[in-house]
Scaffold this active site. Structure first.
Site, short mmCIF file in Angstrom:
data_model
loop_
_atom_site.label_atom_id
_atom_site.label_comp_id
_atom_site.label_asym_id
_atom_site.label_seq_id
_atom_site.Cartn_x
_atom_site.Cartn_y
_atom_site.Cartn_z
CB SER A 149 -0.90 0.02 1.24
OG SER A 149 -0.12 0.01 2.43
CG HIS A 170 -3.45 -1.33 -2.45
ND1 HIS A 170 -3.88 -0.06 -2.17
CD2 HIS A 170 -3.29 -1.97 -1.25
CE1 HIS A 170 -3.97 0.08 -0.86
NE2 HIS A 170 -3.63 -1.05 -0.29
CD GLU A 182 -5.44 2.30 -4.79
OE1 GLU A 182 -5.85 3.48 -4.68
OE2 GLU A 182 -4.50 1.84 -4.11
CG ASN A 220 -3.30 4.04 1.43
OD1 ASN A 220 -4.34 4.18 2.06
ND2 ASN A 220 -2.64 2.89 1.41
#
Length: 314
Positions: A149, A170, A182, A220
């Site tokens: 991540s 991800h 992702e 993130n």
């Protein structure tokens, strides 16, 4: 005429070979490295969607715990998915578990896999060493992917000789419930590999989004600076952590406030991410470390998992 025929055959054969080479890989066999929450969740959704899956970790004890967690998760899924059809639910669990095996020897199982998904500790050196070792034993067609991540996919890919067959996948926690994946494409990831990863994500029931190999990818990259800015707001004394959490839940409609979310994610995890980004871009104010966060981590107050972080938990 014979020459023309031979030339046509050779051209057709060459064209067919080129087409086959350009054809994207359909993933059938998956190896997941790491039996923690994320790895077990990825293994579960892959097995549930008909893929043959091997879940790998360092010990049989860890793998037994992982398998038990998967079984319990599948029971929860079937209660909702097959509420009126308990027999169909039982069959679904049985089929899923038949698709799943475990191993403590990653090298021994990658020789027959199409896709390796790494979901181990967020440590660059450990991940690099793993990929470097597996690269020597995995078939040429095998795609490598990391569930990281926070780390750069490009740096992980550079530990192998298959940079064109390397990307990011991800997933989000809890994997069986969260629909997003992702898919990260580095400058070296081939279009064929990228398409195979997108197709695999859809095959396991997820909604993939694509992103370049930028720190934090999409979610993130937006979420971590938001949480860090909440900490800075609190550090300056502009508002209490309780009021900041209430404001974001009632004003922005978020299910959790930033301090609740930090405690849920783990303060050590958040610190690790922001420290890594700060080392990459030291002049970016969004990635500036927090003295308060550093202090709490030093005091081992890491959030819900230790019973105390920004809040105390019984």
């Amino acid at each position: 005429m014979a020459f023309a025929t031979r030339h046509f055959v050779r051209s057709a054969a060459s064209s067919a070979a080129a087409t086959a080479a350009a054809k994207k890989l359909i993933v059938k066999h998956v190896t997941v490295i790491g039996g923690g929450l994320m790895g077990a969740g990825i293994a579960q959704v892959a097995a549930a969607s008909g893929h043959t899956v091997v879940l790998v970790d360092q010990s049989d004890e860890i793998l037994k715990k992982s398998t038990k967690g998967i079984e319990e998760s599948l029971k929860r899924v079937t209660k909702k998915k097959f509420a009126d059809k308990p027999e169909a639910g039982a069959e679904f669990i049985e089929k899923t578990l038949k698709n799943l095996t475990t191993s403590t020897d990653a090298v021994a199982v990658v020789h027959s896999t199409d896709l390796v998904i790494e979901a181990i500790v967020e440590n660059q050196e450990i991940k690099n060493e793993l990929f470097k070792r597996l690269d020597k034993f995995a078939p040429e067609h095998t795609i490598f992917a990391s569930n990281t991540s926070s780390l750069q996919i490009t740096q992980l890919a550079n530990s192998t000789t298959r940079q064109d067959r390397f990307g990011g996948l991800h997933f989000f926690n809890p994997v069986p419930m969260m629909k997003l994946v992702e898919v990260i494409k580095t400058p070296m990831t081939s279009q064929k590999t990228f398409e195979s990863l997108m197709d695999f994500s859809k095959a396991v029931g997820k909604s993939p989004v694509s992103c370049k190999d930028t720190p934090g990818f999409i979610v993130n990259r937006l979420l971590v600076p938001y949480m860090m800015e909440a900490v800075r707001l609190f550090e300056r004394g502009d508002a209490s952590k309780e009021d900041i959490d209430v404001a974001m839940k009632l004003g922005a409609g978020y299910p959790m406030g930033p301090f609740e979310l930090l405690d849920y994610v783990g303060l050590d995890t958040s610190k690790y991410i922001i420290d890594g980004w700060h080392s990459l871009e030291p002049n970016n104010p969004l990635f500036a470390p927090s003295p308060l966060l550093n202090q709490l981590v030093e005091e081992k107050k890491l959030g819900k998992k230790t019973g105390e972080g920004f809040y105390k938990y019984k």
